[in-house]
Design a protein around this motif. Structure first.
Motif, PDB file in Angstrom:
ATOM      1  N   UNK A   1     -28.076 -85.903 -46.542  1.00 21.85           N
ATOM      2  CA  UNK A   1     -28.441 -84.692 -45.992  1.00 21.85           C
ATOM      3  C   UNK A   1     -28.296 -83.457 -46.597  1.00 21.85           C
ATOM      4  N   UNK A   2     -29.557 -83.170 -47.444  1.00 22.08           N
ATOM      5  CA  UNK A   2     -29.490 -81.597 -47.634  1.00 22.08           C
ATOM      6  C   UNK A   2     -30.929 -81.211 -47.315  1.00 22.08           C
ATOM      7  N   UNK A   3     -31.560 -80.869 -47.230  1.00 25.55           N
ATOM      8  CA  UNK A   3     -32.722 -80.395 -46.884  1.00 25.55           C
ATOM      9  C   UNK A   3     -33.200 -80.025 -48.344  1.00 25.55           C
ATOM     10  N   UNK A   4     -34.706 -79.953 -48.383  1.00 28.74           N
ATOM     11  CA  UNK A   4     -35.474 -79.636 -49.054  1.00 28.74           C
ATOM     12  C   UNK A   4     -35.246 -78.771 -49.567  1.00 28.74           C
ATOM     13  N   UNK A   5     -35.368 -77.440 -48.899  1.00 28.68           N
ATOM     14  CA  UNK A   5     -35.115 -76.051 -49.560  1.00 28.68           C
ATOM     15  C   UNK A   5     -33.721 -75.466 -49.699  1.00 28.68           C
ATOM     16  N   UNK A   6     -33.059 -76.713 -49.261  1.00 25.75           N
ATOM     17  CA  UNK A   6     -31.305 -76.325 -50.063  1.00 25.75           C
ATOM     18  C   UNK A   6     -31.640 -76.971 -52.360  1.00 25.75           C
ATOM     19  N   UNK A   7     -32.862 -77.627 -52.588  1.00 28.03           N
ATOM     20  CA  UNK A   7     -33.092 -78.372 -53.871  1.00 28.03           C
ATOM     21  C   UNK A   7     -33.396 -77.208 -54.889  1.00 28.03           C
ATOM     22  N   UNK A   8     -32.479 -77.277 -55.927  1.00 23.52           N
ATOM     23  CA  UNK A   8     -33.150 -75.984 -56.822  1.00 23.52           C
ATOM     24  C   UNK A   8     -33.494 -77.435 -57.734  1.00 23.52           C
ATOM     25  N   UNK A   9     -34.944 -77.356 -58.811  1.00 29.02           N
ATOM     26  CA  UNK A   9     -34.627 -77.919 -60.376  1.00 29.02           C
ATOM     27  C   UNK A   9     -35.873 -77.822 -60.842  1.00 29.02           C
ATOM     28  N   UNK A  10     -35.641 -78.779 -62.025  1.00 29.32           N
ATOM     29  CA  UNK A  10     -36.884 -78.180 -63.223  1.00 29.32           C
ATOM     30  C   UNK A  10     -38.483 -78.299 -62.652  1.00 29.32           C
ATOM     31  N   UNK A  11     -39.199 -77.867 -63.246  1.00 29.38           N
ATOM     32  CA  UNK A  11     -40.432 -77.152 -62.109  1.00 29.38           C
ATOM     33  C   UNK A  11     -41.283 -77.389 -63.463  1.00 29.38           C
ATOM     34  N   UNK A  12     -42.695 -78.299 -63.199  1.00 35.31           N
ATOM     35  CA  UNK A  12     -44.247 -78.267 -63.794  1.00 35.31           C
ATOM     36  C   UNK A  12     -44.901 -77.189 -63.044  1.00 35.31           C
ATOM     37  N   UNK A  13     -46.384 -76.621 -63.795  1.00 37.61           N
ATOM     38  CA  UNK A  13     -46.691 -75.630 -62.879  1.00 37.61           C
ATOM     39  C   UNK A  13     -47.527 -76.440 -61.371  1.00 37.61           C
ATOM     40  N   UNK A  14     -48.124 -75.906 -60.721  1.00 36.18           N
ATOM     41  CA  UNK A  14     -49.359 -76.515 -59.425  1.00 36.18           C
ATOM     42  C   UNK A  14     -50.079 -74.944 -58.866  1.00 36.18           C
ATOM     43  N   UNK A  15     -50.826 -75.606 -58.335  1.00 40.34           N
ATOM     44  CA  UNK A  15     -51.629 -74.857 -57.471  1.00 40.34           C
ATOM     45  C   UNK A  15     -52.266 -74.994 -56.583  1.00 40.34           C
ATOM     46  N   UNK A  16     -53.272 -74.107 -55.644  1.00 41.75           N
ATOM     47  CA  UNK A  16     -53.737 -74.293 -54.335  1.00 41.75           C
ATOM     48  C   UNK A  16     -55.122 -74.919 -54.413  1.00 41.75           C
ATOM     49  N   UNK A  17     -55.229 -76.149 -53.690  1.00 41.27           N
ATOM     50  CA  UNK A  17     -56.353 -76.357 -54.026  1.00 41.27           C
ATOM     51  C   UNK A  17     -56.705 -77.518 -52.637  1.00 41.27           C
ATOM     52  N   UNK A  18     -57.748 -76.608 -52.525  1.00 42.55           N
ATOM     53  CA  UNK A  18     -58.516 -77.697 -50.826  1.00 42.55           C
ATOM     54  C   UNK A  18     -57.429 -78.266 -50.278  1.00 42.55           C
ATOM     55  N   UNK A  19     -56.553 -77.084 -49.849  1.00 39.36           N
ATOM     56  CA  UNK A  19     -56.102 -77.056 -48.643  1.00 39.36           C
ATOM     57  C   UNK A  19     -54.359 -78.153 -48.879  1.00 39.36           C
ATOM     58  N   UNK A  20     -54.432 -78.159 -50.917  1.00 36.40           N
ATOM     59  CA  UNK A  20     -53.097 -79.010 -50.857  1.00 36.40           C
ATOM     60  C   UNK A  20     -52.547 -77.889 -51.650  1.00 36.40           C
ATOM     61  N   UNK A  21     -50.998 -78.379 -52.924  1.00 38.60           N
ATOM     62  CA  UNK A  21     -50.547 -77.930 -53.556  1.00 38.60           C
ATOM     63  C   UNK A  21     -50.508 -79.226 -54.702  1.00 38.60           C
ATOM     64  N   UNK A  22     -51.215 -78.899 -55.552  1.00 36.75           N
ATOM     65  CA  UNK A  22     -51.515 -80.035 -56.814  1.00 36.75           C
ATOM     66  C   UNK A  22     -50.725 -79.785 -57.575  1.00 36.75           C
ATOM     67  N   UNK A  23     -50.148 -81.218 -57.935  1.00 34.98           N
ATOM     68  CA  UNK A  23     -49.099 -81.191 -59.203  1.00 34.98           C
ATOM     69  C   UNK A  23     -49.967 -81.250 -60.385  1.00 34.98           C
ATOM     70  N   UNK A  24     -49.402 -80.466 -61.951  1.00 36.31           N
ATOM     71  CA  UNK A  24     -50.108 -80.323 -62.911  1.00 36.31           C
ATOM     72  C   UNK A  24     -49.554 -80.549 -64.215  1.00 36.31           C
ATOM     73  N   UNK A  25     -50.307 -80.365 -65.504  1.00 34.69           N
ATOM     74  CA  UNK A  25     -49.491 -81.422 -66.243  1.00 34.69           C
ATOM     75  C   UNK A  25     -48.875 -80.305 -66.819  1.00 34.69           C
ATOM     76  N   UNK A  26     -47.687 -80.605 -67.328  1.00 32.93           N
ATOM     77  CA  UNK A  26     -46.704 -79.267 -67.959  1.00 32.93           C
ATOM     78  C   UNK A  26     -45.175 -78.706 -67.782  1.00 32.93           C
ATOM     79  N   UNK A  27     -44.932 -77.915 -68.370  1.00 28.23           N
ATOM     80  CA  UNK A  27     -43.357 -77.442 -67.493  1.00 28.23           C
ATOM     81  C   UNK A  27     -43.424 -75.823 -67.817  1.00 28.23           C
ATOM     82  N   UNK A  28     -43.032 -75.898 -66.606  1.00 23.71           N
ATOM     83  CA  UNK A  28     -43.007 -74.161 -66.216  1.00 23.71           C
ATOM     84  C   UNK A  28     -41.476 -73.922 -66.334  1.00 23.71           C
ATOM     85  N   UNK A  29     -40.691 -74.419 -65.453  1.00 20.97           N
ATOM     86  CA  UNK A  29     -38.467 -73.909 -66.131  1.00 20.97           C
ATOM     87  C   UNK A  29     -38.199 -75.524 -65.908  1.00 20.97           C
TER      88      UNK A  29
END
Length: 318
Positions: free
Chosen positions: A195-223
């Motif tokens: 019952x916890x919406x996605x906007x109330x989730x904090x977690x580890x994250x890798x880099x992403x980039x915007x590409x052709x209308x989508x947010x793409x997950x990239x290799x690596x770790x940012x946080x």
């Protein structure tokens, strides 16, 4: 008939007023402490009253809201997807770490440290849109089964913690997940499971980039949202110090320390896995969910430690 109807209505109201908010918890000091704290911060007449806007509660996920043995479930997902892709293209197993992962050799993979794990994540979590990744996580949850319980992974959530989340929300708290797991992985199922919406989730994250209308997950770790990273993630995403924090390992120590180190009332809660019959028993030693400092220092800091075997009537939902 009128008086009988009124009497029945009064009984219904009384039943509602005195309903047990935590029915899967035994009537121990742990349950009493939780309820007493919630009562104190939600009663306008209490000197510890906290306005609803400041009732922030944060929960670790792995080992706290759902199980985490024999390894984190996200790692099992990653290994499953790695093996699938290796079957289609064996050439992707280009390093010792990837070969060990494909064979399920967790010890060798762990010996490779963060770099080895990043190699696995580069194959299993990257070059995919966030939407497609989360759809794939849900598809995996539909078919994958735990190696020892044969349960769905998202059925191995803790019924007492579901009740605690619901109880806190009923009392005007915001409930947040603050997890060392990947933010996109946890967001895929958090609303349905907790019952916890996605906007109330904090977690580890890798880099992403915007590409052709989508947010793409990239290799690596940012946080990395673990240990001292948890208060940083809370400050960055929530912007307020919580007044309630719940975890199960020394990876959550800094989050509880931060929560209970502020001015005003606060509550620190640690889940101690003491039930080897119904779940898993572990604490001070092992490769996952290690709990040393929390056991040693938590009581002196006023933190409440859940004894799973003694405090919980049941573990998983029926």
């Amino acid at each position: 008939m009128f008086f009988r109807t009124v009497f029945a209505g009064c009984l219904a109201l009384a039943g509602t007023a005195f309903a047990d908010p935590l029915p899967s918890w035994n009537d121990t000091e742990t349950k009493s402490a939780i309820i007493a704290f919630v009562d104190s911060v939600t009663d306008p007449a209490s000197p510890d009253y906290v306005t609803q806007a400041d009732r922030i509660a944060t929960f670790d996920n792995d080992g706290n809201l759902w199980a985490e043995q024999p390894v984190y479930f996200q790692l099992i997902y990653a290994l499953d997807r790695l093996r699938e892709r290796a079957e289609a293209d064996p050439s992707i197993l280009s390093t010792d770490a990837l070969k060990a992962a494909a064979e399920g050799d967790i010890d060798t993979l762990a010996a490779g440290g963060v770099e080895a794990l990043l190699e696995v994540l580069a194959v299993s979590h990257a070059d995919i849109s966030v939407e497609d990744f989360q759809a794939d996580v849900l598809a995996w949850l539909d078919t994958a089964r735990h190696p020892s319980t044969d349960m769905r992974y998202d059925a191995m959530i803790y019924q007492p913690m579901l009740e605690l989340l619901s109880y806190l929300r009923d009392e005007g708290f915001q409930t947040w997940i603050v997890s060392g797991g990947g933010v996109h992985f946890v967001r895929a199922f958090a609303e349905e499971a907790y019952g916890i919406p996605p906007e109330q989730v904090v977690g580890s994250a890798g880099p992403t980039e915007y590409r052709d209308g989508k947010v793409m997950k990239l290799a690596g770790i940012d946080f990395i949202d673990d240990k001292e990273g948890k208060p940083v993630g809370i400050d960055s995403r929530i912007g307020k110090r919580p007044i309630f924090a719940s975890g199960n390992s020394d990876g959550d120590f800094a989050m509880l320390e931060y929560t209970t180190g502020g001015d005003g009332p606060s509550f620190g809660l640690l889940l101690h896995h003491t039930d080897g019959a119904r779940e898993f028993a572990y604490d001070r030693e092992g490769h996952i969910g290690v709990l040393n400092r929390g056991l040693d220092e938590g009581p002196d800091r006023g933190w409440v430690i859940i004894d799973m075997a003694e405090d919980w009537k049941t573990i998983f939902p029926n």
